[in-house]
Write an enzyme that holds these catalytic residues in place. Structure first.
Site, PDB file in Angstrom:
ATOM      1  CB  ALA A   1      -0.894   0.000   1.234  1.00 15.16           C
ATOM      2  CE  LYS A   2       5.308   5.132  -0.646  1.00 17.97           C
ATOM      3  NZ  LYS A   2       6.546   4.436  -0.283  1.00 17.97           N
TER       4      LYS A   2
END
Ligand code: NAD
Length: 361
Positions: free
Chosen positions: A71-72
């Site tokens: 994720a980011k």
């Protein structure tokens, strides 16, 4: 970036009417665990950029063998703005419903332990972020986990290449968090670090540089180029030096079409992210250069994040970083065909994610 069988699973854009904060979280894939990846705070962040970065985290976490997906996240804003803290708080409140079960944050461009502390506080659990201050149970980057991992990856790769590290010469680009710790551990193991660079240039001594004296020089005079016993070269000259091991540890795309033919090292360990494109890597592989790619060599940081999330001590963290980096570097070297470690690493990461996705279905 297009959507494929791996993700993204969630694209969560948030806006706060009160502060004007806009932010985005992309959870790429959660087959192995909650999506883990840093929060960057930049004025020109886009959802597409965050999607690409989230995918890179899926492979990095899978390869490091962590129970995390990829994720980011990003917050749009000027990092020097007086509203930064208000934006971070508003962002945390808006994403609360997916943290930490689907997303766990961490520091990235323009976010530090301070912002990670704020997000954890707003969300109400220390598991919301990693990279928090020590007093909140954090294991900060300053402990040197990434450099320690780069060092262990180098030892495994050197042994694979038949290089005796105690007789090897090494050049390291960058003398920041990653570069300093990499040099410290390598010199302690008997390697001769002949060149180190920073933004002001390269310091070179074919007999080797003294780690403690170099640290003192950098601290007192601000640059490695003021080291008394060495020749000062341009920063870019470091890449063409006659050394056994080259460790790019600062900037992206430093080895390119114009200097790739001057590279003489037999082993390159990518401590920095994307120090060259895959095409350039392939040109070097063809000549028999062994390249340990960034997401294999510099995973010490994400492994340390995992340890923090588990509430482990510094000692336990260093043990786990060593164990994982050694195991994963060995695994990708065993799989490698035609000197292409990157392809082998990506294949292994994809295999792990696919297996977890099948189990989930
Ligand atoms: P840092 O800011 O602590 O240090 C960067 C160093 O690079 C400084 O010494 C600086 O003087 C030097 N530098 C800047 N311009 C240069 C130039 N033109 N030539 C040579 N040196 C130059 O950064 P860091 O945390 O050590 O990170 C370095 C790289 O490693 C980055 O690519 C980062 O994304 C990557 N990385 C870091 C971590 C981590 O835990 N710190 C984890 C994974 C990857």
């Amino acid at each position: 970036m297009t959507v494929d069988e791996f993700g993204p699973e969630i694209v969560f854009e948030v806006y706060d009417q009160k502060t004007g904060m806009w932010g985005v979280v992309v959870v790429d894939n959660t087959a192995l665990g909650p999506g883990k990846g840093g929060t960057r705070f930049v004025p020109d962040i886009t959802t597409d950029e965050v999607k690409g970065l989230a995918r890179a985290m899926t492979w990095k976490n899978a390869l490091a063998d962590l129970p995390f997906g990829g994720a980011k996240s990003g917050i749009k804003g000027d990092p020097k703005s007086p509203h930064k803290e208000a934006f971070v708080r508003a962002f945390a409140r808006k994403i609360k419903s997916i943290v930490p079960n689907l997303y766990i944050g961490g520091p990235d461009m323009n976010t530090t332990e301070k912002e990670m502390g704020i997000i954890a506080q707003e969300i109400g659990t220390r598991q919301a972020t990693t990279g928090k201050p020590l007093e909140m149970g954090g294991l900060p980057h300053e402990l040197g986990s990434t450099g320690f991992g780069v060092y262990h990856s180098t030892l495994v790769a050197a042994a694979h290449k038949g290089l005796d590290i105690s007789k090897a010469t090494v050049a390291i680009e960058g003398f920041g968090n990653v570069g300093t710790f990499t040099m410290k551990f390598l010199t302690e193991k008997g390697a001769t670090v002949v060149a180190v660079s920073d933004s002001k240039g390269t310091i070179y001594n074919e007999k080797g540089l003294d780690y403690h004296k170099l640290m003192e020089t950098k601290e007192k005079q601000g640059t490695v180029t003021k080291y008394a016993d060495g020749k000062v070269l341009h920063a870019e000259d470091l890449f063409g030096l006659s050394v056994d091991v080259l460790i790019p540890g600062a900037r992206p795309n430093v080895i390119h079409e114009k200097n790739v033919n001057s590279v003489k090292a037999k082993l390159i360990v990518e401590a920095a992210n994307i120090p060259m494109t895959y095409d350039i890597e392939k040109q070097l592989m063809k000549k028999g250069v062994l390249i340990i790619p960034d997401f294999v060599a510099n995973a010490g940081g994400v492994i340390s994040s995992y340890c923090e999330w588990k509430g482990l001590s510094q000692q336990e963290m260093f043990k786990i970083v060593e164990e994982r980096i050694v195991r994963n570097t060995k695994a990708v070297l065993e799989r490698m065909k035609n000197h292409d470690v990157r392809a082998a690493a990506l294949e292994l990461a994809k295999e792990r994610v696919r297996k977890a996705m099948e189990k989930r279905n």
